[in-house]
Each structure stands twice: as C-alpha cells, then as structure tokens.
Design a protein around this motif. Structure first.
Motif, mmCIF file in Angstrom:
data_model
loop_
_atom_site.group_PDB
_atom_site.id
_atom_site.type_symbol
_atom_site.label_atom_id
_atom_site.label_comp_id
_atom_site.label_asym_id
_atom_site.label_seq_id
_atom_site.Cartn_x
_atom_site.Cartn_y
_atom_site.Cartn_z
ATOM 1 N N ILE A 209 0.870 -1.259 0.109
ATOM 2 C CA ILE A 209 0.091 0.113 -0.098
ATOM 3 C C ILE A 209 0.970 1.302 -0.007
ATOM 4 O O ILE A 209 1.664 1.235 0.826
ATOM 5 N N ILE A 210 0.754 2.171 -1.004
ATOM 6 C CA ILE A 210 1.457 3.262 -1.075
ATOM 7 C C ILE A 210 0.614 4.616 -1.170
ATOM 8 O O ILE A 210 -0.244 4.598 -1.865
ATOM 9 N N LYS A 211 0.961 5.688 -0.038
ATOM 10 C CA LYS A 211 0.345 6.816 -0.248
ATOM 11 C C LYS A 211 0.902 7.703 -1.290
ATOM 12 O O LYS A 211 1.847 8.188 -0.990
ATOM 13 N N LEU A 212 0.075 8.169 -2.181
ATOM 14 C CA LEU A 212 0.789 8.976 -3.277
ATOM 15 C C LEU A 212 0.376 10.318 -2.908
ATOM 16 O O LEU A 212 1.267 11.311 -3.498
ATOM 17 N N THR A 213 -0.584 10.970 -2.360
ATOM 18 C CA THR A 213 -0.639 12.282 -2.100
ATOM 19 C C THR A 213 -0.645 12.675 -0.534
ATOM 20 O O THR A 213 -1.180 12.019 0.446
ATOM 21 N N ASN A 214 0.301 13.421 -0.225
ATOM 22 C CA ASN A 214 0.486 13.788 1.146
ATOM 23 C C ASN A 214 1.180 15.305 1.184
ATOM 24 O O ASN A 214 2.429 15.295 1.511
ATOM 25 N N PRO A 215 0.325 16.155 0.681
ATOM 26 C CA PRO A 215 0.963 17.506 0.721
ATOM 27 C C PRO A 215 0.910 18.309 2.266
ATOM 28 O O PRO A 215 0.604 17.800 3.024
ATOM 29 N N ARG A 216 2.173 19.064 2.275
ATOM 30 C CA ARG A 216 2.381 19.716 3.479
ATOM 31 C C ARG A 216 2.198 21.255 3.356
ATOM 32 O O ARG A 216 2.257 21.773 2.317
ATOM 33 N N LEU A 217 1.395 21.632 4.585
ATOM 34 C CA LEU A 217 1.215 23.257 4.513
ATOM 35 C C LEU A 217 2.037 23.616 5.815
ATOM 36 O O LEU A 217 1.916 23.240 6.744
ATOM 37 N N SER A 218 2.992 24.667 5.697
ATOM 38 C CA SER A 218 3.814 24.759 6.487
ATOM 39 C C SER A 218 4.157 26.192 6.733
ATOM 40 O O SER A 218 3.906 27.137 5.975
ATOM 41 N N SER B 71 3.600 25.472 0.820
ATOM 42 C CA SER B 71 2.992 24.253 0.575
ATOM 43 C C SER B 71 3.484 23.578 -0.617
ATOM 44 O O SER B 71 3.817 24.331 -1.772
ATOM 45 N N ASP B 72 3.611 22.309 -0.538
ATOM 46 C CA ASP B 72 4.193 21.453 -1.865
ATOM 47 C C ASP B 72 2.809 20.648 -2.542
ATOM 48 O O ASP B 72 2.742 19.771 -2.985
ATOM 49 N N PHE B 73 1.587 21.424 -2.310
ATOM 50 C CA PHE B 73 0.348 20.960 -2.707
ATOM 51 C C PHE B 73 0.212 20.345 -4.171
ATOM 52 O O PHE B 73 -0.126 19.637 -4.766
ATOM 53 N N PHE C 35 -5.575 17.580 -11.763
ATOM 54 C CA PHE C 35 -4.329 17.474 -11.594
ATOM 55 C C PHE C 35 -3.725 15.972 -12.340
ATOM 56 O O PHE C 35 -4.518 15.032 -12.550
ATOM 57 N N ILE C 36 -2.815 15.775 -12.843
ATOM 58 C CA ILE C 36 -1.982 14.653 -13.007
ATOM 59 C C ILE C 36 -0.775 14.447 -12.204
ATOM 60 O O ILE C 36 -0.158 15.676 -12.176
ATOM 61 N N MET C 37 -0.192 13.352 -12.290
ATOM 62 C CA MET C 37 0.866 12.913 -11.500
ATOM 63 C C MET C 37 1.463 11.709 -12.059
ATOM 64 O O MET C 37 0.659 11.032 -12.691
ATOM 65 N N ASN C 38 2.848 11.450 -11.859
ATOM 66 C CA ASN C 38 3.303 10.344 -12.304
ATOM 67 C C ASN C 38 2.699 9.031 -11.219
ATOM 68 O O ASN C 38 2.250 9.205 -10.232
ATOM 69 N N ALA C 39 2.934 7.971 -11.830
ATOM 70 C CA ALA C 39 2.497 6.803 -11.027
ATOM 71 C C ALA C 39 3.030 6.574 -9.718
ATOM 72 O O ALA C 39 2.432 5.945 -8.602
ATOM 73 N N ASP C 40 4.072 7.111 -9.377
ATOM 74 C CA ASP C 40 4.673 7.113 -7.974
ATOM 75 C C ASP C 40 4.669 8.445 -7.359
ATOM 76 O O ASP C 40 4.974 8.746 -6.012
ATOM 77 N N TYR D 44 -4.220 6.491 -2.505
ATOM 78 C CA TYR D 44 -3.493 5.281 -2.162
ATOM 79 C C TYR D 44 -3.382 4.386 -3.439
ATOM 80 O O TYR D 44 -4.301 4.193 -4.323
ATOM 81 N N GLN D 45 -2.192 3.651 -3.767
ATOM 82 C CA GLN D 45 -2.207 2.747 -4.648
ATOM 83 C C GLN D 45 -1.927 1.536 -3.835
ATOM 84 O O GLN D 45 -1.187 1.329 -2.914
#
Length: 572
Positions: free
Chosen positions: A28-37, A52-54, A339-344, A563-564
């Motif tokens: 199980i891989i969490k693909l989205t985990n943005p930080r607001l700092s 943020s890296d959202f 949005f789009i993102m790579n598979a990782d 998640y993947q």
C-alpha cells in the motif's frame, strides 16, 4: 425500455471466505501527502502566509484567517519557501533556490515585484523582518562547515552584518517587538537534535540560555506581542508541543497537548491568536488557537478554540491508458482542480487551475485527452481537454447537471449521468465528434456511476433502491438487449464500480458497518470478496491497465488522500 432481470442465480453475495491469491494486497503506497507549513500572520492579521507543496513544488500562498480565499503568490519550477510578512503588510520576505542555492528574496504582498536580497555562495534560510520593517534577520550556512551564522541585511540588499558567529548551528532568529533583543535556537555542540533556546542583545552579545533539555530539541522560537514572553516548540514530552517561557528564563509552561507534533507557531499582531503547524501521522496542516492570559501569569490556549484551517483533499483517481500517470481532482482551499501526476506520486501538474470546480477526470483510451466535470458555466457540465490541459472543449451545455463521465473502449463516446427532476439521475451516451446523445436508462429510480466493460458490450452501473433511494446496488446492462442483471445484494450502499481488464472481475466500494470498503466481484461465478479490512473508508477505485494495481481514496484524519494498492504479483 430495458428489461430488469432479478435472478437469484445472478446475485453476488458478499463472501467472507479467503480472497483469491491474485487479488491479495502486496503493498500500500500513499501517493498524495501535501504539506502546509511555516504559517505566519501578515497585513495586520488579516491574512496568513504559508508554504505548501500541494501542487508538486514548494510555493508560497496566502489565505484568510478562517482558511478561505487561498491565493498562490509564486509560480516557478524552483523552491519558494519560509515566507514572512513585513510589519506594514506591504512586503513578503522568503527564500528561493532559483539561482542555484537558497537566497533571501522579497516581493509585494500580491506576489509581484520579486527581488533578490542576498546573492552569495552561502545557504541562507529562515528570514524574518525587523519590527520597524527596515531589516531582515536570517541564518547563513558557513561554507565548508555545519555551522550557521545569524545575520541581518537591509531590505534593499545593502548593509549585511554578522550578528552571531561561533561553532554552533544558530537558527530561527527573531528580533523582539521593541528591537532590543534577539531570540534564536542554538544546536549545542553541533549535535543533530539538541537545540536550546537563547536570547541575546541586538548586537549579538550577552547570550542567555533559557532552556536546558540535553539531547532534546527546543526550537522554532518566536516572540509574544508583550515582548517579554517567548513561544517555542519542545520535544521533551515525546512529541513536539508548544511551550512558553519568559525572556529571563522564568515561567516555563506547556501550552498544547494531545496527539500530533506542534511546531512553527506565530502570534497574531493583536496577541489574541496563534497559528501553527500540527503534524498528525505525516499530514502537516495549519491550525489556529486562541490565546488567553493565565490566572497565575503566562498564557493558556482554550481547547475549544482550536481550528484546523487547511483541508487538502484528493479524489477520483484514474489511471492513464499506459499506466504511467494518474489523473485526479484535488483541492487545498475552496475549489477543485484537475491534476495529473506520475504513477509514483511525483511530477504533479495542475491542468485546469481556475476559480471554478473541475472534477471527476477520465482519460481517453488513447491517452490524448481527458474529460471532466466543471461548473465554470454556472452548472455542472462535461468538458474535454488534451492531456496537457489545453484545447478545452465543452461537450454538454444545458441547465441541468451532467456528471460522472467515462469513456467507451473505442474512444468514440462517453457515458455519463444527467440530473433530472427531483435529483433523479439517468444514464446517457454522448458521441464525441457529432455531439449526438442517447438515453440508456431513464427510470423512476436514479441510475449512476456507469462504466463500459472492456469489450464495450455492457455497462456496470449503480441503481438506487428504496423509497428514498438510500441503497445503491450494482447492476449490469447488456447494451444489445437492454437486459439488466443485478450483481450485488447488500442492505447498505454498493457503488463506484470499475472493471478489471479481464472483463470478468470488477471492483466496487460497499458500506459495511458504516465504513466504505473495497470488494472484488466475479461476474461469472457470482462471488464477491472483501479486498481490504482496515478502518479507513475506501471509495472511488480505478484498476491499472495491467490489472496489478488499484487506485483508491482513503478517508483518514478527516480528509481524502489517494493510495495505490499493489496486488500480489505472484498470485500466491
């Protein structure tokens, strides 16, 4: 008119037996985990600055004190971080690596007029304005060492001074409200996690150590508006918690409690509110809390005043046809974008980026375009764009909602839902080239979440049953004959169906004991198996083109992430 066949032999029942080996989850891989700092108050407390890296890259944003009205201020491929607003609210200082290493920059409060302030070979971080707005104080890495100096520079880039230079790592320096003192944290003997809070005079002399917690980090100091109290974060209780202490070292007490790590706090200009980061299981968000004076001095934070401002969420993930990218809808503030993102999980790119809500993306079979739902014309309609977010085209145009688009395997049409009277949903197809529409299901009950089988000969869809349509069940529609076959039979909601590439198995989400869980259905045998048994709700699944991975939303800690789920590659 389609025929409804409710054959018991065609009903899938939820099984409790062993899940077939090829469908067991391996990873199980969490693909989205943005930080607001790094939240700080600006413009006399009317805005909050943060990083943020959202959107896949560290950028600087503002929002209102209630968490609404998020605006992105920086737009480039470099890292822009650690913002701090000037006392008069006109300027923002921040760091950026756009010239190859971290330097100090400033800009207007709307993101314009970005100007480089420092320009040398050192690594400069943690900039803060002086109370009069004339200078900036920051940390600078001494080349070839692990030590940081504390320096000041005029806002126009002239007059740089070294305030403190020794063999330690000195960081997070801030000037007191009256301009006479500087608080900072010093990493004792350059150890990796032994920071202590110090105060010194404005010229860098008369160092006074305030905390004494060997091998425990005390850091992120900032001043209360009274100029005599310092707020900081300490890990001495096992997690980072906010504490305050007098500038003379007296009156130490803890302010925050409970779960999570609390860091990088900042006091509002009127002294009544804190803004800070809380890290809960890797989810870093921004919170505010009221400040009240304590009965015996110091301050306390009423628990009931704690408010989470940031709620980034991600939904409706779907694979690209070649399995290398993922399209999804995401939001950090008030609006959804595609949005789009790579598979990782890398390479995040916002394709729509406009004030409307853009939702429910679906890739075309050849990977060249994406259809999605948007309310940019006043109600929800279906649009098409290319995979780069350009060549926008509106496919439907009426005064009622069109939602949940999915492509046919040949890419010639989409199937979607149209909202009729009393929120009743019917199922239609729309020809991409001609725009011709055909009604497939228009019944007394709502029918939704339709999805073409890989061979294009049938549809999975959800039929809403009961007087109040409170129970969704999954059906199969034969497109040649119009015959319907019921595939699930469960007293609670079954929905969000998606096919496996073999055209026999499908995945869906079922509400079990109040929590949504993923199930695998076998069309040929009539069996259905629970895929996962965790405590988090899982909805809106998408199966990879090779059938070996599943994308899903998990609802954890009050928000949706993607998640993947990688399945057992060996089938054992």
């Amino acid at each position: 008119m389609s025929k409804i066949v409710w054959l018991i032999t065609g009903v899938l029942l939820i099984k409790t037996g062993a899940l077939p080996a090829q469908f067991r989850i391996d990873t199980i891989i969490k693909l989205t985990n943005p930080r607001l700092s790094y939240p700080t108050w600006m413009d006399h407390g009317s805005k909050i600055l943060f990083e943020s890296d959202f959107e896949g890259n560290w950028e600087i944003y503002t929002m209102n004190p209630d968490g609404s009205g998020i605006v992105r201020l920086t737009h480039n491929t470099c890292l822009d971080r650690m913002p701090n607003g000037s006392p008069n609210g006109d300027q923002i200082v921040f760091i950026s690596d756009r010239d190859g290493d971290y330097e100090v920059y400033r800009m207007a409060n709307d993101g314009n007029l970005q100007t480089q302030v420092t320009n040398d070979l050192t690594h400069e971080i943690h900039p803060y304005w002086s109370p009069d707005g004339n200078e900036i104080i920051f940390d600078a890495l001494v080349p070839g060492t692990r030590t940081y100096d504390i320096r000041t520079i005029h806002a126009d880039g002239t007059g740089m001074k070294i305030i403190l230079q020794d063999d330690d790592l000195n960081s997070y320096a801030q000037i007191s409200p009256d301009g006479s003192k500087i608080v900072f944290d010093k990493w004792q003997d350059n150890h990796d996690f032994n920071g202590e809070i110090y105060v010194m005079d404005r010229q860098g002399g008369q160092l006074n150590r305030l905390t004494r917690n060997d091998s425990i980090y005390d850091g992120y100091p900032t001043w209360f508006t009274d100029g005599s109290t310092i707020l900081f974060s300490s890990q001495k209780e096992g997690k980072f918690k906010l504490h305050c202490i007098g500038s003379d070292g007296t009156g130490l007490h803890q302010l925050t409690f409970g779960d999570g790590d609390d860091q990088r706090a900042n006091v509002s200009p009127d002294g009544t509110q804190l803004v800070f980061n809380r890290n809960l299981a890797g989810d870093i968000n921004i919170y505010t809390q009221q400040i009240l004076p304590g009965e015996k001095g110091g301050y306390f934070l009423p628990v009931e005043s704690l408010k989470q401002l940031s709620h980034p969420e991600f939904a409706y993930p779907c694979w690209s046809p070649d399995g290398t990218q993922i399209a999804y809808q995401g939001k950090m503030g008030d609006q959804w974008d595609i949005f789009i993102m790579n598979a990782d999980g890398s390479g995040v790119n916002n394709l729509t980026n406009n004030p409307s809500d853009d939702m429910q993306p679906a890739w075309s079979p050849d990977g060249s375009s994406i259809v999605f739902v948007s309310n940019r014309d006043g109600d929800e309609e279906i649009f098409q764009m290319n995979a780069a977010g350009r060549a926008l085209r509106q496919l439907t145009n009426n005064e009622i909602r069109d939602i949940h688009p999915q492509w046919s395997p040949d890419g010639l049409r989409i199937v979607f839902n149209r909202n009729q009277e009393k929120d009743r949903l019917m199922v239609l197809t729309h020809e991409i080239e001609s725009g011709e529409e055909k009604v497939l299901l228009n019944e007394q009950q709502s029918n939704s979440y339709a999805s073409f089988a890989p061979d294009g000969l049938s549809l999975l869809f959800v039929k809403w049953l009961g007087e109040k349509e409170e129970n969704g069940e999954i059906f199969l529609l034969d497109l040649a004959t119009g015959t319907q076959q019921r595939l699930t039979h469960h007293p609670e909601f079954d929905g969000y169906p998606a096919w496996f590439p073999d055209g026999n198995h499908f995945i869906y989400s079922s509400r079990k004991e109040g929590v949504f869980k993923l199930f695998i259905g076998d069309r040929s045998t009539g069996e259905s198996y629970e895929l996962s048994d965790g405590r988090d709700s899982e909805v809106s699944a998408s199966v990879s083109p090779d059938g070996l991975s599943i994308l899903t939303n998990k609802y954890t800690e009050g928000r949706l992430n993607i998640y993947q789920l990688k399945l057992n590659l060996n089938g054992q």
